[in-house]
Design a protein around this motif. Structure first.
Motif, PDB file in Angstrom:
ATOM      1  N   GLN A 137      35.527 -90.501  31.747  1.00  0.00           N
ATOM      2  CA  GLN A 137      36.837 -90.045  31.273  1.00  0.00           C
ATOM      3  C   GLN A 137      37.016 -90.426  29.819  1.00  0.00           C
ATOM      4  O   GLN A 137      36.839 -91.588  29.437  1.00  0.00           O
ATOM      5  CB  GLN A 137      37.956 -90.671  32.102  1.00  0.00           C
ATOM      6  CG  GLN A 137      39.347 -90.152  31.732  1.00  0.00           C
ATOM      7  CD  GLN A 137      40.432 -90.834  32.530  1.00  0.00           C
ATOM      8  OE1 GLN A 137      40.685 -92.019  32.370  1.00  0.00           O
ATOM      9  NE2 GLN A 137      41.060 -90.075  33.403  1.00  0.00           N
ATOM     10  N   LYS A 138      37.400 -89.426  29.028  1.00  0.00           N
ATOM     11  CA  LYS A 138      37.642 -89.661  27.606  1.00  0.00           C
ATOM     12  C   LYS A 138      39.141 -89.615  27.355  1.00  0.00           C
ATOM     13  O   LYS A 138      39.805 -88.656  27.753  1.00  0.00           O
ATOM     14  CB  LYS A 138      36.940 -88.608  26.762  1.00  0.00           C
ATOM     15  CG  LYS A 138      37.290 -88.679  25.283  1.00  0.00           C
ATOM     16  CD  LYS A 138      36.556 -87.659  24.452  1.00  0.00           C
ATOM     17  CE  LYS A 138      35.126 -88.050  24.237  1.00  0.00           C
ATOM     18  NZ  LYS A 138      34.487 -87.258  23.146  1.00  0.00           N
ATOM     19  N   LEU A 139      39.642 -90.631  26.678  1.00  0.00           N
ATOM     20  CA  LEU A 139      41.041 -90.660  26.282  1.00  0.00           C
ATOM     21  C   LEU A 139      41.185 -90.056  24.892  1.00  0.00           C
ATOM     22  O   LEU A 139      40.425 -90.410  23.984  1.00  0.00           O
ATOM     23  CB  LEU A 139      41.567 -92.098  26.285  1.00  0.00           C
ATOM     24  CG  LEU A 139      41.543 -92.803  27.636  1.00  0.00           C
ATOM     25  CD1 LEU A 139      42.099 -94.213  27.500  1.00  0.00           C
ATOM     26  CD2 LEU A 139      42.326 -92.021  28.678  1.00  0.00           C
ATOM     27  N   LEU A 140      42.150 -89.159  24.747  1.00  0.00           N
ATOM     28  CA  LEU A 140      42.370 -88.492  23.474  1.00  0.00           C
ATOM     29  C   LEU A 140      43.537 -89.134  22.723  1.00  0.00           C
ATOM     30  O   LEU A 140      44.330 -89.877  23.308  1.00  0.00           O
ATOM     31  CB  LEU A 140      42.630 -87.007  23.715  1.00  0.00           C
ATOM     32  CG  LEU A 140      41.562 -86.265  24.510  1.00  0.00           C
ATOM     33  CD1 LEU A 140      41.953 -84.809  24.697  1.00  0.00           C
ATOM     34  CD2 LEU A 140      40.212 -86.372  23.840  1.00  0.00           C
ATOM     35  N   THR A 177      35.470 -99.875  33.845  1.00  0.00           N
ATOM     36  CA  THR A 177      36.025 -99.654  32.519  1.00  0.00           C
ATOM     37  C   THR A 177      35.107-100.244  31.454  1.00  0.00           C
ATOM     38  O   THR A 177      34.144-100.958  31.763  1.00  0.00           O
ATOM     39  CB  THR A 177      37.400-100.313  32.396  1.00  0.00           C
ATOM     40  OG1 THR A 177      37.237-101.734  32.469  1.00  0.00           O
ATOM     41  CG2 THR A 177      38.332 -99.841  33.513  1.00  0.00           C
ATOM     42  N   ASP A 228      38.022 -85.149  31.730  1.00  0.00           N
ATOM     43  CA  ASP A 228      37.043 -85.636  32.708  1.00  0.00           C
ATOM     44  C   ASP A 228      35.722 -84.898  32.536  1.00  0.00           C
ATOM     45  O   ASP A 228      35.710 -83.668  32.411  1.00  0.00           O
ATOM     46  CB  ASP A 228      37.555 -85.431  34.136  1.00  0.00           C
ATOM     47  CG  ASP A 228      38.770 -86.274  34.452  1.00  0.00           C
ATOM     48  OD1 ASP A 228      39.537 -85.887  35.350  1.00  0.00           O
ATOM     49  OD2 ASP A 228      38.967 -87.316  33.797  1.00  0.00           O
ATOM     50  N   GLY A 274      36.066 -92.700  22.566  1.00  0.00           N
ATOM     51  CA  GLY A 274      37.177 -92.498  23.488  1.00  0.00           C
ATOM     52  C   GLY A 274      36.812 -92.626  24.954  1.00  0.00           C
ATOM     53  O   GLY A 274      37.700 -92.639  25.826  1.00  0.00           O
ATOM     54  N   ARG A 321      36.288 -94.410  28.133  1.00  0.00           N
ATOM     55  CA  ARG A 321      36.734 -95.708  28.650  1.00  0.00           C
ATOM     56  C   ARG A 321      36.227 -95.944  30.065  1.00  0.00           C
ATOM     57  O   ARG A 321      35.505 -96.891  30.336  1.00  0.00           O
ATOM     58  CB  ARG A 321      38.261 -95.786  28.618  1.00  0.00           C
ATOM     59  CG  ARG A 321      38.844 -95.757  27.232  1.00  0.00           C
ATOM     60  CD  ARG A 321      38.503 -97.007  26.442  1.00  0.00           C
ATOM     61  NE  ARG A 321      39.078 -96.994  25.112  1.00  0.00           N
ATOM     62  CZ  ARG A 321      38.443 -96.559  24.040  1.00  0.00           C
ATOM     63  NH1 ARG A 321      37.203 -96.120  24.128  1.00  0.00           N
ATOM     64  NH2 ARG A 321      39.041 -96.579  22.865  1.00  0.00           N
ATOM     65  N   THR A 322      36.608 -95.074  30.979  1.00  0.00           N
ATOM     66  CA  THR A 322      36.248 -95.273  32.381  1.00  0.00           C
ATOM     67  C   THR A 322      35.053 -94.398  32.740  1.00  0.00           C
ATOM     68  O   THR A 322      34.995 -93.231  32.376  1.00  0.00           O
ATOM     69  CB  THR A 322      37.422 -94.920  33.295  1.00  0.00           C
ATOM     70  OG1 THR A 322      38.529 -95.765  32.986  1.00  0.00           O
ATOM     71  CG2 THR A 322      37.048 -95.101  34.759  1.00  0.00           C
ATOM     72  N   THR A 344      46.355 -87.714  26.309  1.00  0.00           N
ATOM     73  CA  THR A 344      45.784 -86.942  27.417  1.00  0.00           C
ATOM     74  C   THR A 344      44.331 -87.385  27.614  1.00  0.00           C
ATOM     75  O   THR A 344      43.816 -88.220  26.860  1.00  0.00           O
ATOM     76  CB  THR A 344      45.845 -85.437  27.135  1.00  0.00           C
ATOM     77  OG1 THR A 344      45.092 -85.167  25.951  1.00  0.00           O
ATOM     78  CG2 THR A 344      47.283 -84.972  26.940  1.00  0.00           C
ATOM     79  N   SER A 345      43.683 -86.826  28.592  1.00  0.00           N
ATOM     80  CA  SER A 345      42.310 -87.224  28.873  1.00  0.00           C
ATOM     81  C   SER A 345      41.495 -86.021  29.329  1.00  0.00           C
ATOM     82  O   SER A 345      42.036 -84.998  29.759  1.00  0.00           O
ATOM     83  CB  SER A 345      42.264 -88.311  29.944  1.00  0.00           C
ATOM     84  OG  SER A 345      42.791 -87.829  31.169  1.00  0.00           O
TER      85      SER A 345
END
Length: 120
Positions: free
Chosen positions: A98-101, A52, A108, A30, A32-33, A105-106
């Motif tokens: 940053q992890k995307l769930l 990214t 940091d 998860g 990404r950035t 949501t995310s």
């Protein structure tokens, strides 16, 4: 959880170069950035550069043409090459991810920070 460990900070004269590294470990699914922020004494933390997974980059105007962010996805590591350093670049530099769930949501994540000091 994701752990971020920076390295590469230090003292350099104006016009010199430094390379920061940030090694990530833990649950990387998860992510990404990734990127770098910095905070000078008495100032707010500011974005320096982001990258990214696909390699798209974004820089604050003050470092464009001097700094370059890159990442090695296989090593879960990203880098910040800083050239033509100026005294105003002096700050604590923080590694960021940053992890995307799954619910959009995310989260940091931050490293502990590494000091960069540029003497005039």
């Amino acid at each position: 959880q994701v752990q971020l460990v920076e390295s590469g900070g230090g003292l350099v004269r104006a016009g010199g170069s430094l390379r920061l590294s940030c090694a990530a470990s833990g649950s990387m699914f998860g992510i990404r950035t990734m990127g770098w922020y910095r905070q000078a004494p008495g100032k707010q933390r500011e974005l320096v550069a982001l990258i990214t997974t696909g390699g798209s980059t974004n820089y604050v105007d003050s470092v464009k043409g001097r700094f370059a962010i890159s990442r090695d996805n296989a090593k879960n590591t990203h880098y910040l090459q800083m050239n033509s350093l100026k005294p105003e670049d002096s700050a604590v530099y923080y590694c960021y991810a940053q992890k995307l769930l799954s619910d959009a949501t995310s989260i940091d994540y931050w490293g502990q920070g590494t000091q960069v000091t540029v003497s005039s």
